[in-house]
Design a protein around this motif. Structure first.
Motif, PDB file in Angstrom:
ATOM      1  N   ALA A  49       1.175  -1.505   0.031  1.00 39.26           N
ATOM      2  CA  ALA A  49      -0.088   0.374   0.012  1.00 39.26           C
ATOM      3  C   ALA A  49       0.579   1.183  -0.270  1.00 39.26           C
ATOM      4  O   ALA A  49       0.507   2.115   0.663  1.00 39.26           O
ATOM      5  CB  ALA A  49      -0.913  -0.264   1.486  1.00 39.26           C
ATOM      6  N   SER A  50       1.916   0.905  -0.784  1.00 33.33           N
ATOM      7  CA  SER A  50       2.930   2.518  -0.893  1.00 33.33           C
ATOM      8  C   SER A  50       2.008   3.581  -1.420  1.00 33.33           C
ATOM      9  O   SER A  50       0.956   3.474  -2.506  1.00 33.33           O
ATOM     10  CB  SER A  50       4.259   2.287  -1.256  1.00 33.33           C
ATOM     11  OG  SER A  50       4.047   2.129  -2.879  1.00 33.33           O
ATOM     12  N   TRP A  51       3.993   5.117  -1.658  1.00 32.77           N
ATOM     13  CA  TRP A  51       2.492   5.809  -2.029  1.00 32.77           C
ATOM     14  C   TRP A  51       2.353   5.185  -3.943  1.00 32.77           C
ATOM     15  O   TRP A  51       1.753   5.987  -4.442  1.00 32.77           O
ATOM     16  CB  TRP A  51       2.767   7.119  -2.235  1.00 32.77           C
ATOM     17  CG  TRP A  51       4.764   7.166  -2.485  1.00 32.77           C
ATOM     18  CD1 TRP A  51       5.734   6.225  -1.593  1.00 32.77           C
ATOM     19  CD2 TRP A  51       5.384   7.208  -3.635  1.00 32.77           C
ATOM     20  NE1 TRP A  51       7.218   6.492  -2.551  1.00 32.77           N
ATOM     21  CE2 TRP A  51       6.290   7.307  -3.972  1.00 32.77           C
ATOM     22  CE3 TRP A  51       3.767   8.057  -5.513  1.00 32.77           C
ATOM     23  CZ2 TRP A  51       7.470   7.494  -5.118  1.00 32.77           C
ATOM     24  CZ3 TRP A  51       4.976   7.886  -6.173  1.00 32.77           C
ATOM     25  CH2 TRP A  51       6.837   8.055  -6.085  1.00 32.77           C
ATOM     26  N   LEU A  52       3.242   4.391  -4.796  1.00 32.41           N
ATOM     27  CA  LEU A  52       2.852   4.249  -5.851  1.00 32.41           C
ATOM     28  C   LEU A  52       1.416   3.682  -6.138  1.00 32.41           C
ATOM     29  O   LEU A  52       1.219   2.920  -7.147  1.00 32.41           O
ATOM     30  CB  LEU A  52       4.167   3.353  -6.073  1.00 32.41           C
ATOM     31  CG  LEU A  52       5.339   4.137  -6.854  1.00 32.41           C
ATOM     32  CD1 LEU A  52       6.375   3.225  -6.603  1.00 32.41           C
ATOM     33  CD2 LEU A  52       5.639   4.736  -7.256  1.00 32.41           C
ATOM     34  N   CYS A  53       0.950   3.062  -5.292  1.00 31.92           N
ATOM     35  CA  CYS A  53       0.180   2.403  -5.555  1.00 31.92           C
ATOM     36  C   CYS A  53      -1.439   2.837  -5.935  1.00 31.92           C
ATOM     37  O   CYS A  53      -1.580   3.818  -4.974  1.00 31.92           O
ATOM     38  CB  CYS A  53      -0.644   0.892  -4.397  1.00 31.92           C
ATOM     39  SG  CYS A  53      -1.610   0.478  -4.744  1.00 31.92           S
ATOM     40  N   PRO A  54      -1.928   2.947  -6.524  1.00 26.66           N
ATOM     41  CA  PRO A  54      -3.649   3.755  -7.005  1.00 26.66           C
ATOM     42  C   PRO A  54      -3.957   3.810  -5.545  1.00 26.66           C
ATOM     43  O   PRO A  54      -4.570   2.217  -4.539  1.00 26.66           O
ATOM     44  CB  PRO A  54      -4.154   2.596  -7.909  1.00 26.66           C
ATOM     45  CG  PRO A  54      -2.989   2.296  -8.493  1.00 26.66           C
ATOM     46  CD  PRO A  54      -1.389   1.431  -7.652  1.00 26.66           C
ATOM     47  N   PRO A  55      -4.997   4.659  -5.417  1.00 24.74           N
ATOM     48  CA  PRO A  55      -5.454   4.696  -4.003  1.00 24.74           C
ATOM     49  C   PRO A  55      -6.470   3.731  -3.960  1.00 24.74           C
ATOM     50  O   PRO A  55      -7.721   3.449  -2.998  1.00 24.74           O
ATOM     51  CB  PRO A  55      -6.341   5.920  -4.092  1.00 24.74           C
ATOM     52  CG  PRO A  55      -5.038   6.836  -4.737  1.00 24.74           C
ATOM     53  CD  PRO A  55      -4.991   5.944  -5.375  1.00 24.74           C
ATOM     54  N   ARG A  56      -7.119   3.390  -4.908  1.00 24.52           N
ATOM     55  CA  ARG A  56      -8.452   2.165  -4.556  1.00 24.52           C
ATOM     56  C   ARG A  56      -8.151   0.678  -4.746  1.00 24.52           C
ATOM     57  O   ARG A  56      -8.828  -0.034  -3.847  1.00 24.52           O
ATOM     58  CB  ARG A  56      -9.061   2.225  -6.769  1.00 24.52           C
ATOM     59  CG  ARG A  56     -10.023   1.226  -6.032  1.00 24.52           C
ATOM     60  CD  ARG A  56     -10.445   1.170  -8.391  1.00 24.52           C
ATOM     61  NE  ARG A  56      -9.804   0.197  -8.506  1.00 24.52           N
ATOM     62  CZ  ARG A  56     -10.022  -0.632  -9.350  1.00 24.52           C
ATOM     63  NH1 ARG A  56     -11.075  -1.837  -7.954  1.00 24.52           N
ATOM     64  NH2 ARG A  56      -9.207  -1.727  -9.925  1.00 24.52           N
ATOM     65  N   LEU A  57      -6.757   0.189  -4.855  1.00 19.15           N
ATOM     66  CA  LEU A  57      -5.962  -0.679  -4.509  1.00 19.15           C
ATOM     67  C   LEU A  57      -5.307  -0.627  -3.466  1.00 19.15           C
ATOM     68  O   LEU A  57      -5.012  -2.012  -2.056  1.00 19.15           O
ATOM     69  CB  LEU A  57      -5.145  -1.511  -5.430  1.00 19.15           C
ATOM     70  CG  LEU A  57      -5.735  -1.151  -6.835  1.00 19.15           C
ATOM     71  CD1 LEU A  57      -4.674  -1.939  -8.102  1.00 19.15           C
ATOM     72  CD2 LEU A  57      -6.698  -2.299  -6.713  1.00 19.15           C
ATOM     73  N   ARG A  58      -5.440   0.258  -2.116  1.00 22.11           N
ATOM     74  CA  ARG A  58      -4.495   0.363  -1.345  1.00 22.11           C
ATOM     75  C   ARG A  58      -4.864  -0.313  -0.076  1.00 22.11           C
ATOM     76  O   ARG A  58      -4.934  -1.692   1.013  1.00 22.11           O
ATOM     77  CB  ARG A  58      -4.277   1.836  -0.800  1.00 22.11           C
ATOM     78  CG  ARG A  58      -2.700   2.287  -1.392  1.00 22.11           C
ATOM     79  CD  ARG A  58      -3.626   3.857  -0.906  1.00 22.11           C
ATOM     80  NE  ARG A  58      -2.675   4.639  -1.957  1.00 22.11           N
ATOM     81  CZ  ARG A  58      -1.959   5.931  -1.894  1.00 22.11           C
ATOM     82  NH1 ARG A  58      -2.994   6.194  -0.863  1.00 22.11           N
ATOM     83  NH2 ARG A  58      -1.311   6.671  -2.908  1.00 22.11           N
ATOM     84  N   PRO A  59      -6.636  -0.127   0.038  1.00 22.73           N
ATOM     85  CA  PRO A  59      -6.932  -1.103   1.379  1.00 22.73           C
ATOM     86  C   PRO A  59      -7.350  -2.293   1.253  1.00 22.73           C
ATOM     87  O   PRO A  59      -6.734  -3.396   2.145  1.00 22.73           O
ATOM     88  CB  PRO A  59      -8.587  -0.049   1.218  1.00 22.73           C
ATOM     89  CG  PRO A  59      -9.152   0.741   0.474  1.00 22.73           C
ATOM     90  CD  PRO A  59      -7.449   0.827  -0.238  1.00 22.73           C
ATOM     91  N   PRO A  60      -7.531  -3.124   0.376  1.00 22.20           N
ATOM     92  CA  PRO A  60      -7.093  -4.657  -0.577  1.00 22.20           C
ATOM     93  C   PRO A  60      -5.505  -5.055  -0.432  1.00 22.20           C
ATOM     94  O   PRO A  60      -5.757  -5.826   0.415  1.00 22.20           O
ATOM     95  CB  PRO A  60      -7.908  -4.832  -1.831  1.00 22.20           C
ATOM     96  CG  PRO A  60      -7.695  -3.297  -2.146  1.00 22.20           C
ATOM     97  CD  PRO A  60      -8.180  -2.996  -1.571  1.00 22.20           C
ATOM     98  N   ILE A  61      -4.995  -4.179  -0.594  1.00 18.80           N
ATOM     99  CA  ILE A  61      -3.043  -4.636  -0.132  1.00 18.80           C
ATOM    100  C   ILE A  61      -2.712  -4.618   1.155  1.00 18.80           C
ATOM    101  O   ILE A  61      -2.330  -5.544   1.615  1.00 18.80           O
ATOM    102  CB  ILE A  61      -2.586  -3.711  -1.031  1.00 18.80           C
ATOM    103  CG1 ILE A  61      -3.101  -4.307  -3.028  1.00 18.80           C
ATOM    104  CG2 ILE A  61      -1.264  -3.483  -0.726  1.00 18.80           C
ATOM    105  CD1 ILE A  61      -2.076  -3.281  -3.398  1.00 18.80           C
TER     106      ILE A  61
END
Length: 298
Positions: free
Chosen positions: A22-34
């Motif tokens: 869930a780093s800053w490189l990850c799209p915000p939409r995918l941060r919760p599942p990651i």
């Protein structure tokens, strides 16, 4: 996607990992599942490895953890012991169709780790060790690819190569930590080729007075070469992933490769000291990641 609101984001990581979370490189939409996947894996790893519990207690806790995974996958209410894990995970499994089997494979690997450590048992050969990596590391990559909608066989195989390489790198990096704890990842067949037996390593563990013999150094060098070959096999995946995902993977590949460089720089003696990444490596990793991008465009 349903209109349900997600539960609070899973707890942020507090341990060193080779995998991006869930780093800053990850799209915000995918941060919760990651973050939910990470919390699941991190908590299970802590059950298997942290604290003073004995093997039987750890195995029982992992059985309960597996039952909660099944409940989350089936839409049933899990037990209340790990609500901060299974609340976000259940939501992520519903919203993103996360495969239960990949998550269950992680738990299978943790169980195997407990049992092998309890029995002071190692691995017969590289094939057996790779089977462990298939369950301990490869599911993380496949889950991330699932979230990005990447499902082709070539990408999955390259992801497996990168993740297995990262797991092997962690093993060869951590010999000074694992051997005193009874964790044996150097394959017996590889040891035999170098004229070594598993019991030989007790003589040059940390704080021992005997330095590692040349055969042990040569053994680690061969394992480092194996891990590097796997990483190179999987590295082309960085050019197949879109945008931020490709950049994230570039840094993962370069971080693992940098650890291998450091193992070699200290003469492949990780029996005595554990090499790590530091702030001073950041610029080099960024340059190498950028260079991978330029090569892909050439």
């Amino acid at each position: 996607m349903s209109s349900l609101s997600p539960p609070p984001l899973a707890a942020a990581p507090t341990h060193y990992e080779n995998f991006p979370v869930a780093s800053w490189l990850c799209p915000p939409r995918l941060r919760p599942p990651i973050a939910a996947i990470y919390a699941f894996a991190r908590t299970a790893d802590d059950i298997a490895d942290e604290g003073d519990a004995g093997p039987a207690e750890r195995l029982e806790a992992l059985r309960d953890f597996r039952a909660d995974l099944a409940a989350a996958a089936g839409g049933a209410a899990p037990a209340s012991r790990w609500p901060e894990v299974f609340g976000p995970l259940a939501f992520a499994m519903r919203e993103f169709a996360l495969p239960e089997k990949l998550l269950a494979d992680l738990l299978s690997a943790f169980v195997q780790d407990i049992e092998k450590t309890r029995d002071r048992a190692g691995y017969a050969d590289r094939a057996e060790l790779l089977d462990y990596c298939r369950r301990s590391a490869n599911p993380i990559g496949r889950l991330l690819l699932h979230l990005y909608g990447v499902t082709d066989a070539r990408s999955l195989a390259q992801s497996d190569a990168v993740c297995s390489a990262l797991q092997l790198i962690n093993f060869w990096q951590d010999l000074s930590v694992d051997l005193p704890r009874g964790r044996r990842y150097l394959p017996r067949e590889d040891c035999r080729v170098h004229g070594l037996a598993e019991g030989d390593f007790d003589r040059f563990a940390p704080l021992a007075t005997t330095a590692p013999p040349s055969a042990a150094i040569a053994l680690v060098a061969s394992e480092v070469a194996w891990a590097r070959g796997l990483m190179q096999e999987g590295a082309p995946l960085v050019h197949r992933l879109p945008g931020r995902a490709g950049w994230e993977l570039r840094f993962v590949v370069q971080g693992g490769s940098r650890i291998l460089d450091k193992i070699e720089a200290q003469g492949c003696d990780t029996f005595s000291a554990r090499p790590t990444l530091g702030r001073g490596d950041a610029a080099l990793l960024a340059w190498r990641a950028l260079r991978m991008r330029r090569q892909s465009a050439a």
